[in-house]
Design a protein around this motif. Structure first.
Motif, PDB file in Angstrom:
ATOM      1  N   SER A  67      38.715  -0.102  65.294  1.00  0.00           N
ATOM      2  CA  SER A  67      38.453  -0.173  66.730  1.00  0.00           C
ATOM      3  C   SER A  67      37.369  -1.207  67.036  1.00  0.00           C
ATOM      4  O   SER A  67      37.475  -1.976  67.997  1.00  0.00           O
ATOM      5  N   SER A  83      41.333   8.847  58.262  1.00  0.00           N
ATOM      6  CA  SER A  83      39.902   8.587  58.099  1.00  0.00           C
ATOM      7  C   SER A  83      39.274   8.201  59.438  1.00  0.00           C
ATOM      8  O   SER A  83      39.645   7.188  60.039  1.00  0.00           O
ATOM      9  N   ARG A  84      38.310   8.972  59.883  1.00  0.00           N
ATOM     10  CA  ARG A  84      37.593   8.647  61.115  1.00  0.00           C
ATOM     11  C   ARG A  84      36.826   7.350  60.963  1.00  0.00           C
ATOM     12  O   ARG A  84      36.743   6.541  61.899  1.00  0.00           O
ATOM     13  N   ASP A  85      36.256   7.111  59.778  1.00  0.00           N
ATOM     14  CA  ASP A  85      35.526   5.863  59.536  1.00  0.00           C
ATOM     15  C   ASP A  85      36.460   4.666  59.663  1.00  0.00           C
ATOM     16  O   ASP A  85      36.080   3.624  60.204  1.00  0.00           O
ATOM     17  N   ILE A 104      39.241   4.467  61.485  1.00  0.00           N
ATOM     18  CA  ILE A 104      39.564   4.293  62.898  1.00  0.00           C
ATOM     19  C   ILE A 104      38.430   3.568  63.617  1.00  0.00           C
ATOM     20  O   ILE A 104      38.663   2.621  64.390  1.00  0.00           O
ATOM     21  N   ASP A 105      37.194   3.975  63.353  1.00  0.00           N
ATOM     22  CA  ASP A 105      36.043   3.337  64.003  1.00  0.00           C
ATOM     23  C   ASP A 105      35.926   1.877  63.594  1.00  0.00           C
ATOM     24  O   ASP A 105      35.616   1.006  64.422  1.00  0.00           O
ATOM     25  N   HIS A 159      50.351   6.805  66.490  1.00  0.00           N
ATOM     26  CA  HIS A 159      48.908   6.933  66.686  1.00  0.00           C
ATOM     27  C   HIS A 159      48.477   6.001  67.819  1.00  0.00           C
ATOM     28  O   HIS A 159      48.938   4.865  67.923  1.00  0.00           O
ATOM     29  N   ASP A 218      37.275   6.349  53.133  1.00  0.00           N
ATOM     30  CA  ASP A 218      35.922   6.238  53.671  1.00  0.00           C
ATOM     31  C   ASP A 218      35.051   5.338  52.790  1.00  0.00           C
ATOM     32  O   ASP A 218      34.277   4.512  53.301  1.00  0.00           O
TER      33      ASP A 218
END
Length: 203
Positions: free
Chosen positions: A136, A128-130, A132-133, A156, A98
């Motif tokens: 994307s 990490s969601r951050d 992925i964002d 994934h 992150d």
């Protein structure tokens, strides 16, 4: 710059075949031959036991252009890391991923680079969601040129999307082609990189 002018490259292959070595060739080329191109990104390095260089004890992220280092994964089983996500024997330091993403985002907002390098999009980073964002926004929806490595064996949905995206050229590194890929494929992309700034994406 429109999406039609961008070139997305996804480099895949078996572990240890030379994906990061190829990315380091790109880093060196950008440093030495492309002073008119703004770029940023990161590569992943192995961490070796200082008392036994043959033993790998983790991975760390090295960012550009700041040269920051963040621990991606370790074999540390302390109380702090015990509840971290695991991949094999490694504890994944999601908080460090992150922090890496936040550093890159600050650079992107400030400098608006034409190229972003990402080594790699794999199981560890995707906790990490951050991360992925970030991928994307810039890999799938942006006009910036992305050159990344992607895990060959990863189910994934983001990895599958990248591999099947019509805007992305998927390159498989093998022992037979790894020494020629830079000159045959990647150098042309760098030479043709548009010199205008991309439209900044928010997420």
């Amino acid at each position: 710059m429109s999406m039609s002018n961008a070139k997305q490259l996804a480099i895949t292959g078996l572990p240890g075949v030379g994906k990061t070595t190829l990315m380091l060739k790109i880093v060196n080329y950008l440093k030495e031959s492309c002073s008119n191109i703004k770029w940023c990104g990161f590569v992943t390095e192995e961490i070796r036991d200082p008392n036994n260089s043959k033993e790998r004890i983790g991975f760390q992220i090295l960012t550009y252009p700041r040269n920051s280092r963040y621990t991606l994964a370790s074999c540390d089983n302390s109380a702090m890391t015990r509840n971290y996500p695991k991949v094999g024997k490694y504890n994944v330091h999601v908080d460090s991923v992150d922090q890496c993403v936040q550093e890159l985002m600050q650079y992107v907002k400030r400098e608006r680079p034409q190229i972003i390098l990402v080594d790699e999009i794999g199981k560890m980073e995707l906790f990490s969601r951050d991360f992925i964002d970030f991928i994307s926004a810039y890999m799938v929806n942006s006009s910036v040129t992305i050159i990344c490595t992607v895990a060959q064996k990863c189910n994934h949905k983001l990895v599958e999307l990248i591999k099947t995206d019509r805007k992305t050229e998927l390159i498989t590194v093998t022992k037979d082609n790894r020494d020629s890929l830079f000159q045959d494929k990647i150098e042309k992309v760098l030479l043709n990189c548009p010199q205008t700034e991309f439209e900044f994406m928010t997420w």
